[in-house]
Motif scaffolding. Structure first.
Motif, PDB file in Angstrom:
ATOM      1  N   MET A 135      28.916  30.328  68.977  1.00 15.36           N
ATOM      2  CA  MET A 135      29.766  29.171  69.257  1.00 15.36           C
ATOM      3  C   MET A 135      31.223  29.534  68.990  1.00 15.36           C
ATOM      4  O   MET A 135      31.542  30.169  67.998  1.00 15.36           O
ATOM      5  CB  MET A 135      29.358  27.984  68.374  1.00 15.36           C
ATOM      6  CG  MET A 135      30.176  26.726  68.600  1.00 15.36           C
ATOM      7  SD  MET A 135      29.819  25.438  67.382  1.00 15.36           S
ATOM      8  CE  MET A 135      28.088  25.119  67.768  1.00 15.36           C
ATOM      9  N   ILE A 136      32.124  29.157  69.907  1.00 15.30           N
ATOM     10  CA  ILE A 136      33.547  29.390  69.743  1.00 15.30           C
ATOM     11  C   ILE A 136      34.064  28.581  68.562  1.00 15.30           C
ATOM     12  O   ILE A 136      33.861  27.374  68.493  1.00 15.30           O
ATOM     13  CB  ILE A 136      34.316  28.996  71.020  1.00 15.30           C
ATOM     14  CG1 ILE A 136      33.876  29.869  72.201  1.00 15.30           C
ATOM     15  CG2 ILE A 136      35.818  29.118  70.818  1.00 15.30           C
ATOM     16  CD1 ILE A 136      34.412  29.402  73.542  1.00 15.30           C
ATOM     17  N   SER A 165      28.997  23.308  73.796  1.00 10.51           N
ATOM     18  CA  SER A 165      27.750  23.278  73.051  1.00 10.51           C
ATOM     19  C   SER A 165      27.300  21.829  72.868  1.00 10.51           C
ATOM     20  O   SER A 165      28.108  20.975  72.469  1.00 10.51           O
ATOM     21  CB  SER A 165      27.907  23.969  71.701  1.00 10.51           C
ATOM     22  OG  SER A 165      27.987  23.070  70.638  1.00 10.51           O
ATOM     23  N   PRO A 166      26.028  21.527  73.163  1.00  7.58           N
ATOM     24  CA  PRO A 166      25.534  20.150  73.019  1.00  7.58           C
ATOM     25  C   PRO A 166      25.766  19.586  71.623  1.00  7.58           C
ATOM     26  O   PRO A 166      26.082  18.406  71.470  1.00  7.58           O
ATOM     27  CB  PRO A 166      24.042  20.279  73.330  1.00  7.58           C
ATOM     28  CG  PRO A 166      23.939  21.478  74.219  1.00  7.58           C
ATOM     29  CD  PRO A 166      24.992  22.425  73.708  1.00  7.58           C
ATOM     30  N   GLN A 167      25.637  20.437  70.607  1.00  4.02           N
ATOM     31  CA  GLN A 167      25.840  19.967  69.235  1.00  4.02           C
ATOM     32  C   GLN A 167      27.259  19.470  69.020  1.00  4.02           C
ATOM     33  O   GLN A 167      27.481  18.377  68.496  1.00  4.02           O
ATOM     34  CB  GLN A 167      25.539  21.089  68.235  1.00  4.02           C
ATOM     35  CG  GLN A 167      25.773  20.671  66.767  1.00  4.02           C
ATOM     36  CD  GLN A 167      25.519  21.806  65.786  1.00  4.02           C
ATOM     37  OE1 GLN A 167      25.119  22.904  66.170  1.00  4.02           O
ATOM     38  NE2 GLN A 167      25.754  21.543  64.510  1.00  4.02           N
ATOM     39  N   ARG A 168      28.252  20.260  69.458  1.00  8.71           N
ATOM     40  CA  ARG A 168      29.638  19.878  69.244  1.00  8.71           C
ATOM     41  C   ARG A 168      30.029  18.663  70.086  1.00  8.71           C
ATOM     42  O   ARG A 168      30.785  17.803  69.616  1.00  8.71           O
ATOM     43  CB  ARG A 168      30.559  21.070  69.570  1.00  8.71           C
ATOM     44  CG  ARG A 168      30.494  22.164  68.549  1.00  8.71           C
ATOM     45  CD  ARG A 168      31.056  21.723  67.197  1.00  8.71           C
ATOM     46  NE  ARG A 168      32.456  21.348  67.302  1.00  8.71           N
ATOM     47  CZ  ARG A 168      32.947  20.151  66.998  1.00  8.71           C
ATOM     48  NH1 ARG A 168      32.156  19.202  66.531  1.00  8.71           N
ATOM     49  NH2 ARG A 168      34.234  19.895  67.148  1.00  8.71           N
ATOM     50  N   LEU A 169      29.521  18.602  71.293  1.00 10.89           N
ATOM     51  CA  LEU A 169      29.822  17.437  72.136  1.00 10.89           C
ATOM     52  C   LEU A 169      29.271  16.162  71.506  1.00 10.89           C
ATOM     53  O   LEU A 169      29.934  15.124  71.489  1.00 10.89           O
ATOM     54  CB  LEU A 169      29.244  17.636  73.542  1.00 10.89           C
ATOM     55  CG  LEU A 169      29.913  18.724  74.389  1.00 10.89           C
ATOM     56  CD1 LEU A 169      29.159  18.909  75.700  1.00 10.89           C
ATOM     57  CD2 LEU A 169      31.380  18.379  74.670  1.00 10.89           C
ATOM     58  N   CYS A 227      40.900  30.449  75.234  1.00 11.48           N
ATOM     59  CA  CYS A 227      39.933  30.218  74.159  1.00 11.48           C
ATOM     60  C   CYS A 227      39.820  31.476  73.321  1.00 11.48           C
ATOM     61  O   CYS A 227      39.782  32.578  73.846  1.00 11.48           O
ATOM     62  CB  CYS A 227      38.557  29.872  74.727  1.00 11.48           C
ATOM     63  SG  CYS A 227      38.540  28.340  75.636  1.00 11.48           S
ATOM     64  N   LYS A 228      39.733  31.284  71.999  1.00 14.21           N
ATOM     65  CA  LYS A 228      39.554  32.416  71.081  1.00 14.21           C
ATOM     66  C   LYS A 228      38.422  32.081  70.132  1.00 14.21           C
ATOM     67  O   LYS A 228      38.215  30.945  69.800  1.00 14.21           O
ATOM     68  CB  LYS A 228      40.830  32.660  70.289  1.00 14.21           C
ATOM     69  CG  LYS A 228      42.020  33.093  71.148  1.00 14.21           C
ATOM     70  CD  LYS A 228      43.232  33.335  70.271  1.00 14.21           C
ATOM     71  CE  LYS A 228      44.420  33.786  71.094  1.00 14.21           C
ATOM     72  NZ  LYS A 228      45.606  34.023  70.259  1.00 14.21           N
ATOM     73  N   GLY A 229      37.731  33.099  69.654  1.00 14.23           N
ATOM     74  CA  GLY A 229      36.710  32.843  68.636  1.00 14.23           C
ATOM     75  C   GLY A 229      35.597  33.850  68.721  1.00 14.23           C
ATOM     76  O   GLY A 229      35.688  34.863  69.403  1.00 14.23           O
ATOM     77  N   GLU A 230      34.529  33.485  68.036  1.00  9.93           N
ATOM     78  CA  GLU A 230      33.396  34.379  67.977  1.00  9.93           C
ATOM     79  C   GLU A 230      32.142  33.619  68.345  1.00  9.93           C
ATOM     80  O   GLU A 230      32.050  32.421  68.141  1.00  9.93           O
ATOM     81  CB  GLU A 230      33.254  34.973  66.575  1.00  9.93           C
ATOM     82  CG  GLU A 230      33.141  33.911  65.486  1.00  9.93           C
ATOM     83  CD  GLU A 230      33.181  34.526  64.113  1.00  9.93           C
ATOM     84  OE1 GLU A 230      33.542  35.692  64.011  1.00  9.93           O
ATOM     85  OE2 GLU A 230      32.833  33.817  63.162  1.00  9.93           O
TER      86      GLU A 230
END
Length: 220
Positions: free
Chosen positions: A1-2, A78-82, A216-219
């Motif tokens: 996830m970003i 991601s469904p969780q974050r939404l 977008c940045k992240g891992e």
């Protein structure tokens, strides 16, 4: 996830509620005041036109995305974050733990009438909150020194702010290091309103702008 998204030159956090609350627990152990802020589509519209607001968002220790449209525009689907964002789960968990752990709260706003309304709404979310009082900038002539002294005499754990921008950003820039609280959480001057009430045209403009300038940045 970003974990980080960047839109219009502004980097926002994309932590799960659990991850964000771990940050909060760390802030509560710090010797300096950390800042949290709610970021909506409306906030980004304002930041596009006002450099102080944009800088204020960048300076937050934890920027909480409050609109699904921001995540969707950033490709953070991601469904969780939404779901967490749509249901304002971070805000609700923040209040729940604040009450459960007996943390004290102080309010900042523009008028006493506004603060009374905010207090009622907060207690509707969790009646166990310990709200020690509030400071109304408009009715106190924006006396920043008095505001700081009031906080330092009461020593709340958490300041919940509904000050409008860019006034809030200016106040924090000048006074952040002077206040003996653990956390400043900017809920936005529109706290209690439905942010989804923005006109469709404004949503389309900001959505188009974000898609054009987004990185977008992240891992994963």
């Amino acid at each position: 996830m970003i974990k980080k998204i960047e839109i219009m030159g502004i980097q926002l956090d994309n932590y799960t509620v659990q991850e964000a609350m771990e940050q909060v627990e760390a802030y509560l152990e710090n010797t300096v005041m950390n800042t949290i802020g709610s970021v909506t589509m409306e906030t980004l519209v304002q930041a596009k036109e006002n450099g102080d607001i944009k800088a204020g968002i960048k300076e937050l220790d934890l920027a909480i995305v409050e609109d699904q449209e921001i995540l969707k525009a950033a490709g953070a689907n991601s469904p969780q974050r939404l779901k967490e964002t749509a249901e304002q789960q971070f805000f609700q968990e923040f209040l729940r733990r604040t009450a459960q752990e007996g943390r004290t709260v102080y309010l900042f706003g523009k008028t006493m009438e506004q603060l009374e309304g905010v207090k009622r709404q907060l207690l509707e979310y969790d009646s166990g909150l310990s709200i020690l009082g509030g400071f109304a900038m408009e009715e106190c002539g924006e006396d920043y020194e008095s505001a700081v002294n009031e906080v330092n005499s009461i020593l709340p754990d958490i300041i919940l702010s509904v000050l409008p921008s860019p006034g809030q950003e200016y106040f924090l820039r000048v006074n952040k290091g002077k206040m003996n609280a653990k956390i400043w959480y900017g809920l936005g001057s529109g706290f209690g309103r439905q942010h989804n009430g923005l006109k469709g045209l404004v949503k389309k403009i900001i959505h188009k702008e974000m898609l054009r300038s987004m990185r977008c940045k992240g891992e994963n």
